[in-house]
Design an enzyme around this catalytic site. Structure first.
Site, PDB file in Angstrom:
ATOM      1  N   GLY A  47       0.841  -1.191   0.000  1.00 25.94           N
ATOM      2  CA  GLY A  47       0.000   0.000   0.000  1.00 25.94           C
ATOM      3  C   GLY A  47       0.872   1.235   0.000  1.00 25.94           C
ATOM      4  CD  GLN A  52       3.932   5.764   2.438  1.00 23.77           C
ATOM      5  OE1 GLN A  52       2.904   5.207   2.075  1.00 23.77           O
ATOM      6  NE2 GLN A  52       5.017   5.090   2.784  1.00 23.77           N
ATOM      7  CB  CYS A 100       6.531   1.784   6.458  1.00 15.55           C
ATOM      8  SG  CYS A 100       5.877   3.338   5.830  1.00 15.55           S
ATOM      9  CG  LEU A 101       6.943   1.125   0.243  1.00 18.22           C
ATOM     10  CD1 LEU A 101       6.194   1.479  -1.021  1.00 18.22           C
ATOM     11  CD2 LEU A 101       7.984   0.050  -0.025  1.00 18.22           C
ATOM     12  CG  HIS A 142       0.921   0.646   7.568  1.00 18.27           C
ATOM     13  ND1 HIS A 142       2.041   0.263   8.254  1.00 18.27           N
ATOM     14  CD2 HIS A 142       1.354   1.470   6.571  1.00 18.27           C
ATOM     15  CE1 HIS A 142       3.106   0.844   7.716  1.00 18.27           C
ATOM     16  NE2 HIS A 142       2.724   1.581   6.694  1.00 18.27           N
ATOM     17  CD  GLU A 143      -0.447   2.009   3.164  1.00 20.29           C
ATOM     18  OE1 GLU A 143      -0.048   3.181   3.022  1.00 20.29           O
ATOM     19  OE2 GLU A 143       0.328   1.043   3.232  1.00 20.29           O
ATOM     20  CG  HIS A 146       1.382   6.515   5.853  1.00 19.75           C
ATOM     21  ND1 HIS A 146       2.658   6.889   6.165  1.00 19.75           N
ATOM     22  CD2 HIS A 146       1.434   5.197   5.573  1.00 19.75           C
ATOM     23  CE1 HIS A 146       3.468   5.836   6.056  1.00 19.75           C
ATOM     24  NE2 HIS A 146       2.743   4.792   5.700  1.00 19.75           N
TER      25      HIS A 146
HETATM   26 NI    NI Z   1       3.659   2.936   5.376  1.00 18.71          NI
END
Ligand code: NI
Length: 174
Positions: A47, A52, A100-101, A142-143, A146
């Site tokens: 995701g 981000q 997480c990216l 999680h997304e 953000h």
């Molecule tokens: Ni993330």
């Protein structure tokens, strides 16, 4: 369209509360969604949230088919979720390893509600409402974190279970 640079933990945009999307069915919105999927695919992410890639708006994308980063994960439908709302169902909380990216190379054990109901809109303004559990529920939480400026390390209960992915999972010791 384009693979965009993913901001990493420490960038102030990742700490902001993102703004709601006001206009659907627009070329800029479609372009942003395309860039997000391109970026997520290139990074093998499950995701991605718009902040981000530096866009502080309430938009996330996610979806997992067969993902080498999450080989045992269940399939999650490919979804564009805008202005999301989450309601927790029940009181079951489960731990799961997250990455997480924006925190590359790291994993942490995060406890989250097991079951949620979520709602929002896709990029055409179509309403989405789902009740989910397990990995799907984890990815959405999680997304959506953000969008409120929260990265998973802020949710860690025990920093012993936070570390570099290759160290955590290539050593047999607990
Ligand atoms: Ni993330």
């Amino acid at each position: 369209m384009a693979v965009r640079t993913v901001l990493r933990m420490g960038n102030p945009i990742l700490r902001q509360v993102a703004e709601p999307v006001l206009h659907f069915n627009s070329k800029p919105l479609d372009a942003l969604v395309t860039d997000m999927f391109d970026t997520m695919a290139q990074q093998n992410g499950a995701g991605l949230a718009a902040p981000q890639i530096g866009e502080s708006v309430r938009l996330v994308v996610f979806g997992v088919g067969e993902n080498p980063r999450y080989p045992e994960a269940e399939v999650v439908p490919v979804t564009v979720l805008i202005n999301p709302e989450i309601e927790v169902i029940g009181d079951e909380v489960v731990g799961g390893w997250e990455g997480c990216l924006s925190v590359p190379g790291m994993r942490g054990l995060v406890y989250r509600p097991e079951r949620i109901r979520y709602s929002g809109y896709d990029q055409t303004g179509q309403r989405i409402e789902r009740e989910v559990d397990g990995f799907h529920a984890r990815v959405v939480q999680h997304e959506c974190d953000h969008l409120d400026g929260i990265l998973y390390p802020q949710r860690l209960k025990d920093l012993r279970y936070f570390g570099f992915e290759d160290e955590l999972f290539n050593n047999s010791d607990d």
